[in-house]
Design a protein around this motif. Structure first.
Motif: not given
Length: 513
Positions: A34, A246, A250, A256
């Motif tokens: 993160l 990625c 998230l 997030s």
């Protein structure tokens, strides 16, 4: 029903001792992923674009968006790659285009009427100044073509057999014009109308190296070019998977996810299932690409700079046709010999190019990035400049000595400025023009300054993306510590990838039990 991320609700037999490490691995994968997701995304996206520079050709960044260290101020950053002088006149060419000074660098005038205006296309690699039928002419070789200027109108594009080849050297040999690209030589009669024909470059087969530097091979491995276009596309696919990992990471994190907009038609199981499957299937390739990128950057590159690997391993590389890549070419003062600087060393022979060129033993250090300056003096000596410094090479005595410069650090030489066939200054990649002189003279050259307008020109987006990808763009603020960015970032990515694999293995082995 949605499959939840793995949690240890109990401790199967034999797993109690591993439980603390498993929790540590899960936290490592989650929080490092993160925190550094933006950096990993930047590396993946810039890598894809750098792998295909034609996609961003013509795009540039204005100087207002760049740090001072990455502008073309005072001729730095390859703003000046080549110079020609005639009496008091001085002409310079490089990323800033072509500029003319009639008064020994007191004032400069841009010669850009009819010249390419894009930041990529105006990048000038070489110049040739000559007289024909009582008139002065100028030729400029760029990455994409040859241009002719007669000082009375505008630049005109000269037709070539191969329009998109980078022109690295222009040489006048009696009544012939020799044009060199990175791989071949073209010849045309001198004049104002040129008709080029290929001329074979013969190298003594015994002098051609059977190996290539390991750093060059690792760079080709990192980009995928070691396997040609299919290899590049494979690396692009791996980088695209890293982008997905990625983004999906998230979305999988509740913290997030609260700050992310919903994606229509895509629910949490999609992110979880594909994050797991793509991550496991691509982890070995991602690790290989990451580690190869770390090793070719300082400080590790210093450890392998002298290592070499068989040239046959580069057989699919599109830029490697078993012929040396040419950087610079120069004739001796009496035009009897020619010297060609390549990435595989210096080759020399008779100027008629009918005899195979032989490898020359040069004592001067030369950067792995190639020769930027190759200049012959009247007494038979040569000046060789690269990012390894500026040196005077005596071919007869077989020795080399450094030119006298005021630099307290090793100069990164991009161009040489002469007056009456004697060196008076060189252009440094970081600082612009700096005075220099031969070791056996007491010359006191006048300082040279390029116009302020050079620092106001845009810079190719490709160059800035490359500086972002290798971390050099932060050197202005971090100093030498910027070299730690790539090893640190690469190490963190490897840690995130391996911890993810360990989490998957722990989950799988526990489920089977």
């Amino acid at each position: 029903m949605m499959r939840r991320p793995f949690r240890f609700s109990g401790s199967p037999r034999g797993s109690c001792k591993r439980l603390p490490f498993i929790k540590f691995s899960q936290r490592t994968h989650t929080y490092l992923g993160l925190i550094f997701a933006a950096y990993f995304l930047l590396m993946a996206l810039t890598g894809i674009l750098l792998n295909h520079p034609e996609l961003i050709r013509g795009l540039a960044l204005p100087v207002a968006l760049l740090p001072d260290s990455h502008t073309l101020r005072n001729g730095a950053r390859m703003a000046v790659r080549d110079t020609v002088s005639d009496g008091d006149s001085l002409i310079v060419g490089g990323r800033a285009g072509v500029w003319y000074s009639p008064d020994r660098a007191e004032h400069f005038i841009p010669l850009m009427e009819g010249y390419p205006q894009d930041a990529d296309d105006r990048d000038t690699l070489c110049l040739l100044h000559y007289r024909h039928q009582g008139r002065t002419h100028l030729l400029a070789g760029t990455r994409n073509g040859l241009f002719h200027y007669d000082f009375s109108g505008v630049w005109k594009n000269v037709a070539l057999p191969q329009d998109d080849a980078a022109i690295v050297a222009l040489i006048r040999r009696d009544n012939d014009l020799l044009l060199f690209t990175e791989q071949q030589c073209l010849i045309s009669p001198m004049g104002t109308h040129f008709e080029f024909r290929p001329h074979p470059l013969l190298y003594a087969q015994a002098d051609l190296p059977s190996t290539v530097p390991l750093i060059r091979w690792l760079l080709a491995l990192h980009s995928g070019a070691v396997l040609g276009l299919p290899g590049r596309l494979f690396v692009d696919a791996a980088a695209t998977i890293l982008v997905f990992l990625c983004l999906s990471g998230l979305w999988l994190c509740p913290t997030s996810r609260r700050f992310l907009p919903p994606v229509p038609g895509i629910k949490l199981p999609f992110w979880w299932r594909n994050h797991l499957q793509l991550g496991i299937r691509s982890v070995l390739f991602l690790l290989l690409i990451t580690l190869s990128g770390v090793v070719i950057r300082p400080p590790f590159s210093a450890l392998i700079k002298d290592c070499r690997i068989a040239r046959s391993s580069m057989i699919f590389h599109p830029d490697d046709s078993r012929r040396p890549r040419i950087d610079r070419v120069a004739l001796s003062a009496d035009h009897s010999e020619i010297l060609i600087a390549t990435r595989d060393g210096l080759f020399g022979g008779p100027a008629d190019l009918h005899t195979p060129l032989r490898r020359q033993s040069v004592a001067a250090p030369i950067s792995a990035m190639g020769v930027n300056v190759l200049y012959s003096l009247q007494d038979g000596r040569w000046i060789i400049g690269s990012f390894a410094g500026l040196y005077l090479w005596d071919e007869k005595q077989r020795c080399a000595s450094a030119l006298i410069t005021p630099a307290s650090r090793r100069p990164l030489v991009t161009a040489l400025i002469t007056h009456e066939r004697r060196p008076v200054a060189f252009v440094d990649y970081r600082d612009g023009p700096r005075p220099c002189r031969l070791p056996d003279t007491d010359d006191t050259p006048q300082p040279i300054h390029f116009p302020v307008a050079l620092g106001e020109l845009s810079v190719p987006l490709r160059h800035i993306l490359f500086e972002l990808h290798n971390g050099r763009i932060l050197r202005q603020w971090l100093g030498i510590w910027y070299t730690a960015l790539i090893p640190l970032g690469g190490g963190l990515l490897c840690l995130v990838l391996t911890s993810g694999v360990y989490d998957w293995w722990s989950r799988t082995s526990t489920t089977k039990k």
